[in-house]
Design a protein around this motif. Sequence first.
Motif, short mmCIF file in Angstrom:
data_model
loop_
_atom_site.label_atom_id
_atom_site.label_comp_id
_atom_site.label_asym_id
_atom_site.label_seq_id
_atom_site.Cartn_x
_atom_site.Cartn_y
_atom_site.Cartn_z
N ALA A 67 -84.57 -102.45 50.25
CA ALA A 67 -84.31 -101.64 51.94
C ALA A 67 -84.68 -101.31 53.12
O ALA A 67 -83.96 -102.03 54.14
N ALA A 68 -86.10 -101.84 53.01
CA ALA A 68 -86.43 -102.22 53.91
C ALA A 68 -86.69 -103.30 54.63
O ALA A 68 -86.52 -103.56 56.55
N ALA B 269 -84.88 -107.50 59.28
CA ALA B 269 -84.94 -108.73 58.77
C ALA B 269 -83.25 -108.68 59.72
O ALA B 269 -83.12 -109.61 60.65
N GLY B 270 -82.73 -107.86 59.35
CA GLY B 270 -81.18 -106.87 59.69
C GLY B 270 -81.13 -107.25 61.73
O GLY B 270 -80.54 -108.10 62.17
N VAL B 271 -81.89 -106.69 62.20
CA VAL B 271 -82.22 -106.05 62.99
C VAL B 271 -83.00 -107.78 64.35
O VAL B 271 -82.53 -107.53 64.73
N ALA B 272 -83.26 -108.19 63.07
CA ALA B 272 -83.90 -108.81 63.95
C ALA B 272 -82.68 -110.72 63.80
O ALA B 272 -83.49 -111.62 64.69
N LEU B 273 -83.00 -110.75 63.28
CA LEU B 273 -81.45 -111.73 62.75
C LEU B 273 -79.93 -111.28 64.32
O LEU B 273 -79.84 -112.27 64.54
N ARG C 124 -81.90 -119.17 61.17
CA ARG C 124 -82.36 -119.26 59.20
C ARG C 124 -83.85 -119.45 58.59
O ARG C 124 -83.29 -118.75 57.49
N THR C 125 -84.46 -118.69 59.58
CA THR C 125 -85.27 -117.97 58.59
C THR C 125 -85.23 -116.90 58.59
O THR C 125 -85.66 -116.26 57.33
N THR C 126 -84.87 -116.18 59.48
CA THR C 126 -84.07 -114.64 59.30
C THR C 126 -83.54 -114.34 59.31
O THR C 126 -83.55 -113.55 57.30
N PHE D 58 -85.37 -114.33 54.73
CA PHE D 58 -85.79 -113.15 54.85
C PHE D 58 -84.18 -111.99 54.73
O PHE D 58 -85.08 -111.42 53.67
N PHE D 59 -83.61 -112.30 55.58
CA PHE D 59 -82.68 -110.86 54.81
C PHE D 59 -81.98 -111.12 53.64
O PHE D 59 -82.09 -110.06 52.91
N ALA D 60 -81.56 -112.32 53.37
CA ALA D 60 -81.12 -112.72 51.72
C ALA D 60 -81.57 -112.87 50.28
O ALA D 60 -81.96 -111.82 49.75
N GLY D 61 -83.48 -112.65 50.80
CA GLY D 61 -84.37 -112.39 50.00
C GLY D 61 -84.73 -110.85 49.66
O GLY D 61 -84.42 -110.36 48.69
#
Length: 143
Positions: free
Chosen positions: A17-18, A23-27, A115-117, A120-123
């Motif tokens: 969750a964290a 990652a969502g904020v950075a995406l 794509r990298t972000t 991370f979001f998916a992981g």
Amino acid sequence: MRLRLKVVAIGWVLIGAAGACMAGVALIPDLRAAHGGGATGAFTLTEPQGCDRYEPPRRCGWFGDFVSDDGRTVRRHMDLADGLPPGAQVGDTVAARDTGSLAAIYPTDDETTWRTTAAFFAGFSGAFLIGIVALQPWKWRNR
């Protein structure tokens, strides 16, 4: 054994969750940069980020100052996403774009940082889901 599984599952949920939130904020700004959003301007290189301790040091990224074309947006000590090719020097200026990221300014031709972000979001989202499945909260009502 069940207690250990619950502790591990709770860890997966919390970390997932964290990480997914960060990652969502950075995406969001990464996607805006890839689609040409934000303010364009100039990014002046002020401080290299060294990646290793060997000579000559390989530069993985740069910190610098961004000033928009209209002069209204000034962001100091920001990170240049995607770095630069070798040979960049302190004081060089590159065309860049500010999309509201908390830490990064993007080159104007950047189309791949997202794509990298997104990976991370998916992981992290996967880790969250694994933790939820292991905890099985839908069965808690019956207990």
